[in-house]
Every structure is written in C-alpha cells, then in structure tokens.
Design an enzyme around this catalytic site. Sequence first.
Site, PDB file in Angstrom:
ATOM      1  N   ARG A   1       0.807  -1.219   0.000  1.00 39.24           N
ATOM      2  CA  ARG A   1       0.000   0.000   0.000  1.00 39.24           C
ATOM      3  C   ARG A   1       0.843   1.274   0.000  1.00 39.24           C
ATOM      4  O   ARG A   1       0.390   2.328  -0.453  1.00 39.24           O
ATOM      5  CB  ARG A   1      -0.992   0.000   1.179  1.00 39.24           C
ATOM      6  CG  ARG A   1      -0.341  -0.019   2.532  1.00 39.24           C
ATOM      7  CD  ARG A   1      -1.352  -0.080   3.681  1.00 39.24           C
ATOM      8  NE  ARG A   1      -1.951   1.222   3.957  1.00 39.24           N
ATOM      9  CZ  ARG A   1      -3.245   1.463   3.922  1.00 39.24           C
ATOM     10  NH1 ARG A   1      -4.096   0.501   3.630  1.00 39.24           N
ATOM     11  NH2 ARG A   1      -3.704   2.665   4.200  1.00 39.24           N
TER      12      ARG A   1
ATOM     13  N   VAL B   1      -6.399   7.588   1.412  1.00 39.79           N
ATOM     14  CA  VAL B   1      -6.272   6.134   1.493  1.00 39.79           C
ATOM     15  C   VAL B   1      -6.671   5.761   2.917  1.00 39.79           C
ATOM     16  O   VAL B   1      -6.015   6.165   3.881  1.00 39.79           O
ATOM     17  CB  VAL B   1      -4.843   5.673   1.178  1.00 39.79           C
ATOM     18  CG1 VAL B   1      -4.711   4.169   1.418  1.00 39.79           C
ATOM     19  CG2 VAL B   1      -4.491   5.995  -0.269  1.00 39.79           C
ATOM     20  N   SER B   2      -7.770   5.038   3.052  1.00 38.69           N
ATOM     21  CA  SER B   2      -8.317   4.747   4.381  1.00 38.69           C
ATOM     22  C   SER B   2      -7.334   3.958   5.232  1.00 38.69           C
ATOM     23  O   SER B   2      -6.440   3.264   4.718  1.00 38.69           O
ATOM     24  CB  SER B   2      -9.617   3.951   4.250  1.00 38.69           C
ATOM     25  OG  SER B   2     -10.622   4.705   3.627  1.00 38.69           O
ATOM     26  N   ALA B   3      -7.511   4.058   6.532  1.00 42.70           N
ATOM     27  CA  ALA B   3      -6.680   3.303   7.467  1.00 42.70           C
ATOM     28  C   ALA B   3      -6.859   1.808   7.237  1.00 42.70           C
ATOM     29  O   ALA B   3      -7.959   1.341   6.905  1.00 42.70           O
ATOM     30  CB  ALA B   3      -7.066   3.652   8.897  1.00 42.70           C
TER      31      ALA B   3
ATOM     32  N   GLN C   1     -10.292  -0.491   6.280  1.00 42.61           N
ATOM     33  CA  GLN C   1     -10.360  -1.327   5.085  1.00 42.61           C
ATOM     34  C   GLN C   1     -10.629  -2.778   5.453  1.00 42.61           C
ATOM     35  O   GLN C   1     -11.457  -3.442   4.818  1.00 42.61           O
ATOM     36  CB  GLN C   1      -9.071  -1.181   4.276  1.00 42.61           C
ATOM     37  CG  GLN C   1      -8.929   0.210   3.659  1.00 42.61           C
ATOM     38  CD  GLN C   1      -7.582   0.430   3.002  1.00 42.61           C
ATOM     39  OE1 GLN C   1      -6.548   0.036   3.532  1.00 42.61           O
ATOM     40  NE2 GLN C   1      -7.585   1.061   1.839  1.00 42.61           N
TER      41      GLN C   1
END
Length: 407
Positions: free
Chosen positions: A41, A74-76, A80
């Site tokens: 990521r 970008v979500s944690a 996710q």
Amino acid sequence: MAELPDENRATELRNAVVDQLKEGGWIASPSIEAAMRKVPRHLAVPEASLEDAYSTYNAVVTQEDAEGIHTSSVSAPQIQAMQLEQAGIEPGDHVLEIGTNGPNAAYIAELTGPAGRVTTVDVDPAPADRARRFLAMTGYTNVSVVVADGEYGFPDHAPYDAIVVTVGAWDIPPAWTDQLKEGGRLVVPLRINGLTRTYAFVKRDGQLTAASAHVCGFVAMRGDGAHNAQQFTLPGDEGVTLRFDDGVPVDPQLLIGALDTPRVETWTGVTVASNEPIGTLQMYVATMVPGYCNMYIDPDRDTGKVGPTNLNFSLVAVDGPNFAYVVVRRSDDRKSAEFGVHAFGPDGEGAAHRLADAIRTWGKDHRGGPAPCIALYPAGTADDRISGDRIIDKHHRRISISWPVAP
C-alpha cells in the site's frame, strides 16, 4: 543493527499492521489476512513516510480542497479490513468499489482472484489517476478504473456480487440496489442524523437490511450524492452553531433568546467505564430523540456559558424554544464517567429531563446490546408497509430503525 532497506522495512511494517488487526479482531478471514500482507500500500502514497502509510488506525490524506477539507484519502488499514470482512467477497465475484485510491481495489482483486472482476470508480480524475498508476505498478490487471459519479454505480459491469462504498454517503441511491445481485452485499458508510456507521446491507427480495454496523469516518461523497447539513447559529456572543443533518425538525428561530435563560443541569445516574463503547448511546439519541441535531462552538468565541464536554460535537435535542445536550463528568480516578444534560430555554428544566430520560432508557434497555436493526425502503413507501420504532426520510430512501432490548 543496520537500518533495513525500504522494501524490507515496508514488509515488516505491513506484517505488524496485519498482526495488530488480527489481535484486535478486525481481521478474521485468512483470505483478507493474505491480501493485506501482500499488497504494498505504501506505493500508492509515495509522499507519505512508511510509518504513515502503515499506520494501523490512521488514513493518509491525499487531497484537500481550498478550504482544507479532505476530499480524498487512502483509508486506514483497520477501516479497510473492517469493510472487507463486511463484504464477504469470494473468488470469482464481480465487485464495484465507489471511491478509489488504489490499495483497497488491490485487496478486492486479491479476494476475487483471476476469475473475478473489480471495477473502481471515482468522480474525481485525480484519485482515479493515482489508483491507475498504483494498480499498473503492482500488476493488478483485472481492475477497471473509471472516472464516473458513483451515485449512479457503473451499469456497464453490473450486476455485482458486492458493492463497497469507501466515501461517506448520506443516502442510498436506487442504482446501488438495482446493480446488486439478489443476496449480494452493499457495504456503505451511511450517515444518519450526522452519525456515520459502515453498514453491510444484504439484498433480499429487492430490499436492503443491515447485517452489521461499525463506527467509522470517511471523506464525504461528492457529485450528485453530496449533501450538506443545514446550520443555524444562535444569536449572541457564545458562538453556538446547531447542525441539522436530516432536515430541520422545528423552526430554529424559536431558539432566539434561549441563551438568555439560565443553564439547567441534571444528571442521569447512568455511569459507564472509561473503556466502555458508547456508540449505541449516540445512535439511540440520534435516532430516537425528537428534534435531534449536533452542536459546535467556535473555540475563539467560547465564553464557558454553554459548557459542553466537547466544543466540536455534542448530542442535542431541540424542543421548541428550548435545547438540551448531553454532557459527561468523569470520576476522580478517570475510570468512569456519568452522563448528564445541560439545557437552555423557557422550559429548560423540562427539556433537560426529557433528554435525561432517553439516556436512562438506553442505560436500562439497550446498553451493551446489539446495534439497531436498519432496513431501507424506497422513498414514497407508505408508513403501514414499514415496521420499526422510527422512520427517517432521505431523498431516495425511508430508513426504518428498530431497537432490540439488550439481554
């Protein structure tokens, strides 16, 4: 000890995140564990440090507007993982992701496998470009990145086994139901009266019913699905603003002069441990108390007269010319806290006691119990065809809310 090379360090941090999420119960599925251990990521956010890219509970903000409001992130990993567990994605599934940045689409692609198909859409070309670069760099060729308004889904690749929405939504548009297979899952951070939970809705006989709900926070949806809360700032020097997310229940002009009355205080006797989840209390007040809204006080104008526990957010009940709000006082050892109510207005005492009684009802019947049962009906559905304790109307939906009594 010599410093590890970046890729080795990234792998180390990635595995530490997954270990932490497993220990916390956020990852239960071996397939999700494998996906999150594999996807690099950090390559999607080269501007961030490795530590920030692999922060378990923090998102990486990738875009802001001129006013500093976050418009893409970008979500944690925790968020996710939570949504992926809710989605129940299987090999071979066709999945639509609404709101993109890359890593989550890659996780989904790992879960669907080569026989599956992943479509990820965003109304903004910038995060779509970011996602496209990341997916190409990491070799996820079965993901289609599309610039489109997620309010309308993406009919070209429908129907879908799952739709995963990674932006905060105020409503559920018809396209999301229409493009979902019978028995499919819609995972969406839905805002109800200002409180957001990520719900997993299952489609049965054309109707969506929530199977799970978790507290979360997301960048707000843009495009035709965007929604702004209505605000009313009370006259005076105190800087008090009330926010009504699902419509103004009464004429807020009635509140003019409320702050000229003495503040009423009452305490409920409902005490919680410092580590006890209170998400159901917030939802109970937001969904069951008439005239609900939330309150913000400008810190530069705060005089101390109103005295909320948190200047940025308070649970509020507007009752004609009165308003009452929930406050907290902690024990001397900081191990517990009691809920109370402050109120202003000509009948501040009555308003305070009515809100306090609602908190006591939560404490007696719902504390420690399950989240409310949420079902979605098309707008225009007659009341007698909807069961539940409360109905909240959106543009596209009527939301039925039922509160089971805790064991």
